[in-house]
Design a protein around this motif. Structure first.
Motif, short mmCIF file in Angstrom:
data_model
loop_
_atom_site.label_atom_id
_atom_site.label_comp_id
_atom_site.label_asym_id
_atom_site.label_seq_id
_atom_site.Cartn_x
_atom_site.Cartn_y
_atom_site.Cartn_z
N UNK A 291 0.83 -1.20 0.00
CA UNK A 291 0.00 0.00 0.00
C UNK A 291 0.87 1.26 0.00
N UNK A 292 1.95 1.23 0.75
CA UNK A 292 2.89 2.35 0.79
C UNK A 292 3.52 2.58 -0.58
N UNK A 293 3.96 1.50 -1.23
CA UNK A 293 4.56 1.65 -2.56
C UNK A 293 3.54 2.20 -3.55
N UNK A 294 2.29 1.81 -3.42
CA UNK A 294 1.26 2.31 -4.33
C UNK A 294 0.98 3.79 -4.07
N UNK B 67 4.04 10.17 -7.05
CA UNK B 67 5.23 10.42 -7.85
C UNK B 67 4.94 10.38 -9.36
N UNK B 68 3.98 9.55 -9.78
CA UNK B 68 3.75 9.34 -11.20
C UNK B 68 2.32 9.68 -11.65
N UNK B 69 1.34 9.22 -10.89
CA UNK B 69 -0.04 9.35 -11.33
C UNK B 69 -0.62 10.75 -11.12
N UNK C 86 4.47 15.27 0.28
CA UNK C 86 5.59 14.43 -0.15
C UNK C 86 6.82 14.65 0.72
N UNK C 87 7.05 15.91 1.12
CA UNK C 87 8.20 16.19 1.97
C UNK C 87 8.07 15.51 3.33
N UNK C 88 6.86 15.49 3.87
CA UNK C 88 6.63 14.79 5.14
C UNK C 88 6.91 13.30 4.98
N UNK C 89 6.38 12.71 3.92
CA UNK C 89 6.63 11.29 3.68
C UNK C 89 8.12 11.00 3.56
N UNK D 113 13.13 9.61 -3.28
CA UNK D 113 12.27 8.43 -3.16
C UNK D 113 10.81 8.79 -3.40
N UNK D 114 10.41 10.02 -3.07
CA UNK D 114 9.01 10.42 -3.23
C UNK D 114 8.76 11.35 -4.40
#
Length: 104
Positions: free
Chosen positions: A13-16, A22-24, A41-44, A67-68
């Motif tokens: 779920x995290x990768x999705x 990042x892409x969608x 994204x910066x928090x992640x 990574x994000x």
């Protein structure tokens, strides 16, 4: 459900989520995410870096952000980031204070 299966599902779920951001949905601005959800994204990427560092893995802020973003922060800004309105910036001040504080 056993612990390993739960861990694998959470990781999937995290990768999705990462792919989604990042892409969608490169059109979704970090400031809007922070203002609405209290994270971006910066928090992640910071949470990812903190988890790595807690495990003795040396990771820089820039490496975690890639990574994000799937690219450097400068490249992301040049390709996808738009200017924030005065209202967005004002809302962000409160959202950042409530959710991040003095962390960067």
């Amino acid at each position: 459900m056993d612990d390993q299966t739960q861990l694998e599902l959470e990781a999937a779920a995290f990768r999705r989520l990462r792919q989604h951001l990042m892409q969608d949905r490169t059109d979704v601005q970090n400031i809007d995410m922070m203002n609405l959800a209290g994270f971006c994204r910066n928090c992640l990427s910071r949470w990812y870096q903190e988890a790595a560092n807690e495990r003795g893995i040396d990771m820089t802020k820039d490496a975690a952000r890639e990574t994000f973003y799937g690219m450097t922060m400068d490249d992301w800004k040049a390709n996808y980031q738009t200017d924030a309105s005065a209202a967005q910036q004002e809302t962000f001040k409160d959202a950042f204070a409530q959710n991040v504080g003095d962390k960067s």
